[in-house]
Design a protein around this motif. Structure first.
Motif, PDB file in Angstrom:
ATOM      1  N   SER A  30       1.632   0.740   0.918  1.00 23.03           N
ATOM      2  CA  SER A  30       2.613   1.348   0.023  1.00 23.03           C
ATOM      3  C   SER A  30       3.089   2.680   0.584  1.00 23.03           C
ATOM      4  CB  SER A  30       2.021   1.567  -1.378  1.00 23.03           C
ATOM      5  OG  SER A  30       0.981   2.517  -1.342  1.00 23.03           O
ATOM      6  N   ILE A  31       4.296   3.051   0.194  1.00 20.44           N
ATOM      7  CA  ILE A  31       4.889   4.319   0.609  1.00 20.44           C
ATOM      8  C   ILE A  31       5.160   5.154  -0.632  1.00 20.44           C
ATOM      9  CG2 ILE A  31       6.896   5.417   1.659  1.00 20.44           C
ATOM     10  CD1 ILE A  31       7.126   3.036   3.519  1.00 20.44           C
ATOM     11  N   SER A  32       4.747   6.401  -0.603  1.00 21.17           N
ATOM     12  CA  SER A  32       5.072   7.285  -1.718  1.00 21.17           C
ATOM     13  C   SER A  32       6.311   8.096  -1.371  1.00 21.17           C
ATOM     14  CB  SER A  32       3.883   8.173  -2.090  1.00 21.17           C
ATOM     15  OG  SER A  32       3.451   8.918  -0.980  1.00 21.17           O
ATOM     16  N   THR A  33       6.156   9.237  -0.771  1.00 22.84           N
ATOM     17  CA  THR A  33       7.285  10.115  -0.491  1.00 22.84           C
ATOM     18  C   THR A  33       7.847   9.883   0.907  1.00 22.84           C
ATOM     19  OG1 THR A  33       6.321  11.804  -1.919  1.00 22.84           O
ATOM     20  CG2 THR A  33       8.062  12.517  -0.421  1.00 22.84           C
ATOM     21  N   LEU A  99       2.230   7.513   3.332  1.00 24.20           N
ATOM     22  CA  LEU A  99       1.943   6.139   2.968  1.00 24.20           C
ATOM     23  C   LEU A  99       0.448   5.851   2.906  1.00 24.20           C
ATOM     24  CD1 LEU A  99       1.036   4.492   5.776  1.00 24.20           C
ATOM     25  CD2 LEU A  99       3.413   4.900   6.334  1.00 24.20           C
ATOM     26  N   THR A 100       0.173   4.721   2.294  1.00 28.09           N
ATOM     27  CA  THR A 100      -1.189   4.177   2.252  1.00 28.09           C
ATOM     28  C   THR A 100      -1.196   2.905   3.077  1.00 28.09           C
ATOM     29  OG1 THR A 100      -1.540   5.074   0.039  1.00 28.09           O
ATOM     30  CG2 THR A 100      -3.015   3.309   0.750  1.00 28.09           C
ATOM     31  N   ARG A 101      -2.100   2.817   4.019  1.00 20.42           N
ATOM     32  CA  ARG A 101      -2.091   1.667   4.927  1.00 20.42           C
ATOM     33  C   ARG A 101      -2.794   0.451   4.340  1.00 20.42           C
ATOM     34  NH1 ARG A 101      -3.790   2.483  10.863  1.00 20.42           N
ATOM     35  NH2 ARG A 101      -2.902   0.389  10.885  1.00 20.42           N
ATOM     36  N   PHE A 102      -3.845   0.694   3.549  1.00 23.56           N
ATOM     37  CA  PHE A 102      -4.657  -0.438   3.123  1.00 23.56           C
ATOM     38  C   PHE A 102      -4.850  -0.427   1.614  1.00 23.56           C
ATOM     39  CE2 PHE A 102      -5.375  -1.416   7.406  1.00 23.56           C
ATOM     40  CZ  PHE A 102      -5.701  -0.249   8.077  1.00 23.56           C
ATOM     41  N   TYR A 103      -4.803  -1.583   1.011  1.00 21.24           N
ATOM     42  CA  TYR A 103      -4.987  -1.740  -0.429  1.00 21.24           C
ATOM     43  C   TYR A 103      -6.360  -1.217  -0.834  1.00 21.24           C
ATOM     44  CZ  TYR A 103      -5.996  -3.980  -4.877  1.00 21.24           C
ATOM     45  OH  TYR A 103      -6.363  -4.214  -6.178  1.00 21.24           O
ATOM     46  N   GLY A 104      -6.383  -0.364  -1.863  1.00 25.26           N
ATOM     47  CA  GLY A 104      -7.635   0.126  -2.381  1.00 25.26           C
ATOM     48  C   GLY A 104      -8.226   1.325  -1.660  1.00 25.26           C
ATOM     49  N   SER A 105      -7.607   1.742  -0.549  1.00 27.03           N
ATOM     50  CA  SER A 105      -8.194   2.849   0.210  1.00 27.03           C
ATOM     51  C   SER A 105      -7.991   4.188  -0.488  1.00 27.03           C
ATOM     52  CB  SER A 105      -7.597   2.907   1.619  1.00 27.03           C
ATOM     53  OG  SER A 105      -6.264   3.378   1.570  1.00 27.03           O
ATOM     54  N   LEU A 107      -6.147   6.383   0.350  1.00 25.65           N
ATOM     55  CA  LEU A 107      -5.931   7.421   1.354  1.00 25.65           C
ATOM     56  C   LEU A 107      -4.476   7.429   1.779  1.00 25.65           C
ATOM     57  CD1 LEU A 107      -7.043   9.537   3.345  1.00 25.65           C
ATOM     58  CD2 LEU A 107      -7.479   7.660   4.942  1.00 25.65           C
ATOM     59  N   GLU A 108      -3.797   8.559   1.558  1.00 25.00           N
ATOM     60  CA  GLU A 108      -2.416   8.712   2.003  1.00 25.00           C
ATOM     61  C   GLU A 108      -2.381   9.514   3.305  1.00 25.00           C
ATOM     62  OE1 GLU A 108      -0.350  10.444  -1.400  1.00 25.00           O
ATOM     63  OE2 GLU A 108       0.637   8.519  -1.681  1.00 25.00           O
ATOM     64  N   THR A 109      -1.525   9.086   4.201  1.00 28.27           N
ATOM     65  CA  THR A 109      -1.379   9.737   5.501  1.00 28.27           C
ATOM     66  C   THR A 109       0.088   9.998   5.773  1.00 28.27           C
ATOM     67  OG1 THR A 109      -3.321   8.538   6.301  1.00 28.27           O
ATOM     68  CG2 THR A 109      -1.905   9.557   7.956  1.00 28.27           C
ATOM     69  N   ASP A 110       0.357  11.141   6.400  1.00 24.63           N
ATOM     70  CA  ASP A 110       1.725  11.476   6.793  1.00 24.63           C
ATOM     71  C   ASP A 110       2.013  10.972   8.197  1.00 24.63           C
ATOM     72  OD1 ASP A 110       1.880  14.702   5.123  1.00 24.63           O
ATOM     73  OD2 ASP A 110       2.590  12.725   4.486  1.00 24.63           O
ATOM     74  N   TYR A 111       3.167  10.349   8.359  1.00 24.09           N
ATOM     75  CA  TYR A 111       3.643   9.926   9.673  1.00 24.09           C
ATOM     76  C   TYR A 111       5.003  10.570   9.927  1.00 24.09           C
ATOM     77  CZ  TYR A 111      -0.055   6.433   9.839  1.00 24.09           C
ATOM     78  OH  TYR A 111      -1.278   5.814   9.862  1.00 24.09           O
TER      79      TYR A 111
END
Length: 122
Positions: A30-33, A99-105, A107-111
């Motif tokens: 998923s992607i947030s901002t 974004l979040t790479r994996f379901y349930g993690s 954890l959001e990471t900036d790219y």
């Protein structure tokens, strides 16, 4: 892996328009901002505009009324329409995706995209 590919930019005269795009692909849950930032030599990277999941937007004062950010949720792509460009808009523009790479993690990471030069001549 996650890839961000930017396109658009270039050289334009003052008062002209350009459109930037940035497509995210790869292992994405998923992607947030999504957003755009810019940087000039010797200066810190600064926010241009962001758009949240629900569509709420935020703009730097310097670009309000001239730039419009939008996103295509199906294509994981963010756009920046830049109108009435000024020489002071000259910079390297970077897209940013949180974004979040994996379901349930949880954890959001900036790219970051690779950057694209926008030059506005007077």
């Amino acid at each position: 892996q996650v890839q961000l590919v930017q396109s658009g930019g270039g050289l334009v005269q003052a008062g002209g328009s350009l459109r930037l795009s940035c497509a995210a692909s790869g292992s994405i849950f998923s992607i947030s901002t999504m957003g755009w930032y810019r940087q000039t030599p010797g200066k810190q990277r600064e926010l241009v505009a962001t758009i949240a999941t629900g569509g709420n937007t935020n703009y730097a004062d310097a670009v309000k009324g001239r730039f419009t950010i939008s996103r295509d949720y199906n294509r994981n792509t963010v756009y920046l329409q830049m109108n009435s460009l000024k020489p002071e808009d000259t910079a390297v523009y970077y897209c940013n995706v949180r974004l979040t790479r994996f379901y349930g993690s949880g954890l959001e990471t900036d790219y970051w995209g690779q950057g694209t030069q926008v030059t506005v001549s007077s």
